[in-house]
Design a protein around this motif. Sequence first.
Motif, PDB file in Angstrom:
ATOM      1  N   VAL A 101     -49.417 -11.205 -40.140  1.00 50.41           N
ATOM      2  CA  VAL A 101     -47.989 -10.880 -40.168  1.00 50.41           C
ATOM      3  C   VAL A 101     -47.185 -12.156 -40.448  1.00 50.41           C
ATOM      4  CG1 VAL A 101     -46.028 -10.164 -38.722  1.00 50.41           C
ATOM      5  CG2 VAL A 101     -48.161  -8.834 -38.705  1.00 50.41           C
ATOM      6  N   GLN A 102     -47.571 -13.237 -39.798  1.00 55.15           N
ATOM      7  CA  GLN A 102     -46.863 -14.508 -39.992  1.00 55.15           C
ATOM      8  C   GLN A 102     -47.004 -14.979 -41.442  1.00 55.15           C
ATOM      9  OE1 GLN A 102     -48.084 -17.529 -37.268  1.00 55.15           O
ATOM     10  NE2 GLN A 102     -46.396 -18.893 -37.755  1.00 55.15           N
TER      11      GLN A 102
ATOM     12  N   LYS B 174     -47.605 -13.123 -44.058  1.00 56.22           N
ATOM     13  CA  LYS B 174     -46.839 -12.195 -44.894  1.00 56.22           C
ATOM     14  C   LYS B 174     -45.360 -12.544 -44.839  1.00 56.22           C
ATOM     15  CE  LYS B 174     -47.026  -8.644 -47.588  1.00 56.22           C
ATOM     16  NZ  LYS B 174     -47.504  -8.888 -48.932  1.00 56.22           N
TER      17      LYS B 174
END
Length: 89
Positions: free
Chosen positions: A73-74, A76
């Motif tokens: 997530v980070q 992305k």
Amino acid sequence: MGNKTKGLLALVGLGALAYWKYKKSTPEEQQKVKDKINTAKDNFNKWGNDLKSKANDVASQVQNKANDVASQVQNKAEDVKSQAENAIN
């Protein structure tokens, strides 16, 4: 009398019978009973420890998966940020 009470009385009766038989048996027979109890206790403890170690394995797998997802997530988010900056410039 409820079923729980009957069950409890039956269990107490069985326990008393087993205890009486144990007291009447020879020392060799008593030792066999003790050995069986100790074996059962060892097996139970081993089963408990196996269960604990499996639970710890699962917990660490879940933690690793959560860390993987968090870093994805980070990454992305950083990609989106740099794409946005490139689009603006």
